[in-house]
Design a protein around this motif. Structure first.
Motif, PDB file in Angstrom:
ATOM      1  N   GLY A  69       0.810  -1.221   0.000  1.00 14.70           N
ATOM      2  CA  GLY A  69       0.000   0.000   0.000  1.00 14.70           C
ATOM      3  C   GLY A  69       0.840   1.267   0.000  1.00 14.70           C
ATOM      4  N   GLU A  70       1.986   1.217   0.699  1.00 17.29           N
ATOM      5  CA  GLU A  70       2.855   2.397   0.730  1.00 17.29           C
ATOM      6  C   GLU A  70       3.361   2.723  -0.679  1.00 17.29           C
ATOM      7  OE1 GLU A  70       4.625   1.865   5.261  1.00 17.29           O
ATOM      8  OE2 GLU A  70       5.779   1.133   3.565  1.00 17.29           O
ATOM      9  N   LEU A  71       3.730   1.684  -1.430  1.00 24.97           N
ATOM     10  CA  LEU A  71       4.269   1.922  -2.774  1.00 24.97           C
ATOM     11  C   LEU A  71       3.168   2.364  -3.740  1.00 24.97           C
ATOM     12  CD1 LEU A  71       6.814  -1.029  -2.851  1.00 24.97           C
ATOM     13  CD2 LEU A  71       7.301   1.395  -2.490  1.00 24.97           C
ATOM     14  N   VAL A  72       1.939   1.881  -3.530  1.00 26.31           N
ATOM     15  CA  VAL A  72       0.800   2.382  -4.321  1.00 26.31           C
ATOM     16  C   VAL A  72       0.586   3.872  -3.995  1.00 26.31           C
ATOM     17  CG1 VAL A  72      -1.721   2.239  -4.644  1.00 26.31           C
ATOM     18  CG2 VAL A  72      -0.333   0.144  -4.645  1.00 26.31           C
ATOM     19  N   GLY A  73       0.732   4.236  -2.705  1.00 26.23           N
ATOM     20  CA  GLY A  73       0.613   5.641  -2.300  1.00 26.23           C
ATOM     21  C   GLY A  73       1.646   6.522  -2.992  1.00 26.23           C
ATOM     22  N   ILE A  74       2.876   6.014  -3.099  1.00 29.83           N
ATOM     23  CA  ILE A  74       3.941   6.777  -3.781  1.00 29.83           C
ATOM     24  C   ILE A  74       3.604   6.909  -5.272  1.00 29.83           C
ATOM     25  CG2 ILE A  74       6.375   6.661  -4.494  1.00 29.83           C
ATOM     26  CD1 ILE A  74       6.934   5.570  -1.629  1.00 29.83           C
ATOM     27  N   TRP A  75       3.038   5.833  -5.849  1.00 34.99           N
ATOM     28  CA  TRP A  75       2.650   5.886  -7.268  1.00 34.99           C
ATOM     29  C   TRP A  75       1.608   6.992  -7.485  1.00 34.99           C
ATOM     30  CZ3 TRP A  75      -1.515   5.541 -10.568  1.00 34.99           C
ATOM     31  CH2 TRP A  75      -1.219   5.296 -11.925  1.00 34.99           C
ATOM     32  N   ILE A  76       0.625   7.074  -6.579  1.00 30.34           N
ATOM     33  CA  ILE A  76      -0.441   8.080  -6.712  1.00 30.34           C
ATOM     34  C   ILE A  76       0.153   9.497  -6.661  1.00 30.34           C
ATOM     35  CG2 ILE A  76      -2.484   9.071  -5.569  1.00 30.34           C
ATOM     36  CD1 ILE A  76      -3.123   6.147  -4.617  1.00 30.34           C
ATOM     37  N   ILE A  77       1.039   9.720  -5.700  1.00 27.22           N
ATOM     38  CA  ILE A  77       1.659  11.054  -5.560  1.00 27.22           C
ATOM     39  C   ILE A  77       2.506  11.369  -6.800  1.00 27.22           C
ATOM     40  CG2 ILE A  77       3.357  12.394  -4.242  1.00 27.22           C
ATOM     41  CD1 ILE A  77       2.235  10.975  -1.709  1.00 27.22           C
ATOM     42  N   SER A  78       3.212  10.360  -7.291  1.00 32.47           N
ATOM     43  CA  SER A  78       4.061  10.542  -8.472  1.00 32.47           C
ATOM     44  C   SER A  78       3.219  10.938  -9.694  1.00 32.47           C
ATOM     45  CB  SER A  78       4.814   9.232  -8.719  1.00 32.47           C
ATOM     46  OG  SER A  78       5.359   9.206 -10.002  1.00 32.47           O
ATOM     47  N   GLU A  79       2.034  10.309  -9.847  1.00 33.28           N
ATOM     48  CA  GLU A  79       1.165  10.660 -10.984  1.00 33.28           C
ATOM     49  C   GLU A  79       0.519  12.035 -10.799  1.00 33.28           C
ATOM     50  OE1 GLU A  79       0.872   9.414 -14.102  1.00 33.28           O
ATOM     51  OE2 GLU A  79       2.640   8.506 -13.227  1.00 33.28           O
ATOM     52  N   ALA A  86      -5.705   2.747   4.000  1.00 34.24           N
ATOM     53  CA  ALA A  86      -5.026   3.192   5.222  1.00 34.24           C
ATOM     54  C   ALA A  86      -3.520   3.362   4.983  1.00 34.24           C
ATOM     55  CB  ALA A  86      -5.272   2.191   6.356  1.00 34.24           C
ATOM     56  N   ASP A  87      -2.923   2.422   4.254  1.00 30.67           N
ATOM     57  CA  ASP A  87      -1.478   2.524   3.961  1.00 30.67           C
ATOM     58  C   ASP A  87      -1.189   3.706   3.039  1.00 30.67           C
ATOM     59  OD1 ASP A  87      -0.934   0.294   5.504  1.00 30.67           O
ATOM     60  OD2 ASP A  87      -1.010  -1.117   3.837  1.00 30.67           O
ATOM     61  N   VAL A  88      -2.055   3.928   2.056  1.00 30.36           N
ATOM     62  CA  VAL A  88      -1.890   5.061   1.134  1.00 30.36           C
ATOM     63  C   VAL A  88      -1.973   6.380   1.907  1.00 30.36           C
ATOM     64  CG1 VAL A  88      -3.058   6.339  -0.726  1.00 30.36           C
ATOM     65  CG2 VAL A  88      -2.667   3.875  -0.967  1.00 30.36           C
ATOM     66  N   LEU A  89      -2.962   6.469   2.807  1.00 33.09           N
ATOM     67  CA  LEU A  89      -3.130   7.722   3.558  1.00 33.09           C
ATOM     68  C   LEU A  89      -1.950   7.969   4.497  1.00 33.09           C
ATOM     69  CD1 LEU A  89      -6.954   7.720   4.371  1.00 33.09           C
ATOM     70  CD2 LEU A  89      -5.745   8.961   2.564  1.00 33.09           C
ATOM     71  N   ARG A  90      -1.346   6.883   5.002  1.00 33.60           N
ATOM     72  CA  ARG A  90      -0.170   7.065   5.863  1.00 33.60           C
ATOM     73  C   ARG A  90       0.978   7.702   5.070  1.00 33.60           C
ATOM     74  NH1 ARG A  90       0.115   2.367   7.518  1.00 33.60           N
ATOM     75  NH2 ARG A  90       1.876   1.578   6.316  1.00 33.60           N
ATOM     76  N   VAL A  91       1.142   7.290   3.809  1.00 34.81           N
ATOM     77  CA  VAL A  91       2.171   7.886   2.946  1.00 34.81           C
ATOM     78  C   VAL A  91       1.863   9.369   2.729  1.00 34.81           C
ATOM     79  CG1 VAL A  91       3.114   7.881   0.600  1.00 34.81           C
ATOM     80  CG2 VAL A  91       2.784   5.730   1.809  1.00 34.81           C
ATOM     81  N   PHE A  92       0.582   9.669   2.504  1.00 35.17           N
ATOM     82  CA  PHE A  92       0.190  11.072   2.312  1.00 35.17           C
ATOM     83  C   PHE A  92       0.521  11.900   3.557  1.00 35.17           C
ATOM     84  CE2 PHE A  92      -1.613   9.798  -1.541  1.00 35.17           C
ATOM     85  CZ  PHE A  92      -2.058  10.903  -2.242  1.00 35.17           C
ATOM     86  N   ARG A  93       0.307  11.279   4.728  1.00 27.68           N
ATOM     87  CA  ARG A  93       0.625  11.971   5.980  1.00 27.68           C
ATOM     88  C   ARG A  93       2.129  12.229   6.073  1.00 27.68           C
ATOM     89  NH1 ARG A  93      -2.825   8.959   8.773  1.00 27.68           N
ATOM     90  NH2 ARG A  93      -1.313   7.507   9.622  1.00 27.68           N
ATOM     91  N   GLN A  94       2.910  11.192   5.728  1.00 29.55           N
ATOM     92  CA  GLN A  94       4.376  11.321   5.833  1.00 29.55           C
ATOM     93  C   GLN A  94       4.922  12.304   4.804  1.00 29.55           C
ATOM     94  OE1 GLN A  94       5.177   7.167   5.430  1.00 29.55           O
ATOM     95  NE2 GLN A  94       5.156   6.759   7.629  1.00 29.55           N
TER      96      GLN A  94
END
Length: 432
Positions: free
Chosen positions: A85-95, A119-127
């Motif tokens: 989920g963290e890496l999917v979160g990074i993908w979203i931010i990258s796009e 939840a994992d994606v939102l944690r990346v957004f928080r970080q």
């Protein structure tokens, strides 16, 4: 590709069926519902069978059960490891950055499971709030199962949610995360507001109803579900005697396989996503097990993590079929760019999972947690486990991959024209 007759399907059923006592007494309501329906109107398509068994409002598998995790019938990648989920979160931010950092960002997840991925994606957004802080971010979940929607709400918003007043409101539940981020639940993708959105569908398309077709001497015929004339309480596969609407319209010209599964509903959702991405901007990331137009018969059932005969005790097991990415690409049309499918192993490697694993291991002293991190990495990446079975596929705006053109009258040397930002996961990223 192998010739696949209904006779073979019957033989397959013998191998898949198990003879535990509760198998012999199927849950009566769903089986009775299906047999009376078939007796009244004739054999039904495999798509209709799947739709009834999985999403019937009263006895449907998804509507009644929480089927995820160790106690359920399947475990998904986000449940296995937070790294996914963290890496999917990074993908979203990258796009989002590749699109020029729009002021509004809607995260839309189709079939969000227990909410682990979100939840994992939102944690990346928080970080990474220093990076995305300028955008107004909201989370939109498309979920048909009331049981799962409750689990998602517990995981994401705690007790802060509220139900919709009436049936007119397309948002049937809303809440806020502890960071104050708005979260909304919908039954249909149609109801999600327009605007720049990144759509994520992880193990969503494989549960959508499929039609099955068999090549015969008289042309393509659709595989149907009928009541076994010898045994009232049993279902069987039969071939439609003449062409059906689906067999006349859903098979691609030049199809070489002898047996084909087509997910028309998946195609319709892809067209909707493509239209939204073209009109409002954004991207879609689809992660699922599937193939690129090569496989034939992949329809199967899972119960308690074991293969389960698809026609026995309907409503007690999950039904699924591999996603045909070549079909999704064809239905997406020319208005969007399609990338993939690439294997989960390659996608996560490109996203930097190895570096992420090292960071997590360095920050963790507990041997049992370290072991869990290593074994979950192996489950995601090992070609014999999920690494080569699962694939990533993406829809992007055409402009996302176009080289920016130089302003009028400005002469640039050939190599000065900046290249578009590479698309994470589908190309190897260099971390600076």
């Amino acid at each position: 590709s192998h010739t696949f007759s209904c006779h073979c399907i019957f033989k397959l059923r013998l191998f898949c069926s198990s003879s535990s006592p509760d198998e012999q007494k199927p849950r009566p309501s769903m089986l009775r519902h299906l047999t009376s329906k078939i007796k009244a109107t004739g054999p039904i398509t495999v798509a209709e069978y799947m739709r009834e068994v999985l999403t019937n409002p009263v006895t449907g598998y998804y509507v009644k059960n929480s089927m995820l995790g160790a106690d359920g019938d399947f475990i998904t990648s986000p449940e296995i490891s937070q790294m996914f989920g963290e890496l999917v979160g990074i993908w979203i931010i990258s796009e989002w950055m590749g699109a020029g950092r729009p002021k509004q960002l809607q995260l839309v997840e189709l079939g969000p499971g227990k909410g682990s991925l979100a939840a994992d994606v939102l944690r990346v957004f928080r970080q990474l709030s220093s990076v995305v802080g300028g955008a107004s971010v909201s989370l939109h979940l498309v979920e048909v199962s009331p049981v799962l929607a409750r689990l998602q709400a517990d995981a994401l918003t705690g007790s802060s949610g509220e139900e919709a007043d009436g049936d007119e409101d397309p948002v049937y539940h809303r809440g806020r995360t502890r960071d104050g981020l708005p979260v909304s639940w919908y039954r249909r993708l149609d109801d999600v507001p327009a605007g720049f959105s990144v759509f994520v569908a992880q193990e969503f398309f494989d549960a959508l109803p499929i039609h099955k077709f068999q090549r015969t001497d008289r042309g393509w015929r659709e595989v149907m579900v009928d009541v076994d004339p010898e045994k009232e309480e049993q279902l069987r596969f039969v071939l439609a005697p003449s062409p059906t609407l689906a067999s006349s319209t859903l098979i691609q010209a030049g199809e070489r396989r002898n047996h084909v599964e087509v997910c028309a509903e998946g195609g319709a959702i892809i067209q909707q996503l493509a239209r939204r991405i073209t009109d409002g901007g954004g991207a879609a990331l689809i992660a699922d097990y599937g193939h690129d137009g090569t496989k034939t018969d992949t329809f199967r059932g899972f119960k308690g993590h074991q293969l389960h005969d698809v026609l026995s005790s309907p409503g007690s097991a999950d039904l699924t079929a591999d996603v045909d990415f070549s079909y999704l690409r064809k239905t997406a049309g020319g208005g969007v760019a399609c990338l993939g499918p690439v294997s989960q192993r390659n996608f996560l490697k490109n996203m930097g999972i190895d570096a992420r694993l090292q960071v997590l291991l360095r920050s963790c002293a507990d041997p049992s947690v370290r072991q869990q991190l290593i074994s979950s990495y192996d489950m995601l990446m090992n070609p014999k486990k999920m690494g080569e079975r699962f694939h990533f596929f993406s829809l992007l705006q055409l402009s996302r991959l176009a080289r920016p053109t130089a302003p009028n009258g400005l002469k640039l040397e050939k190599n000065k024209n900046p290249a578009p930002l590479p698309v994470a996961g589908f190309t190897e990223l260099q971390y600076s």
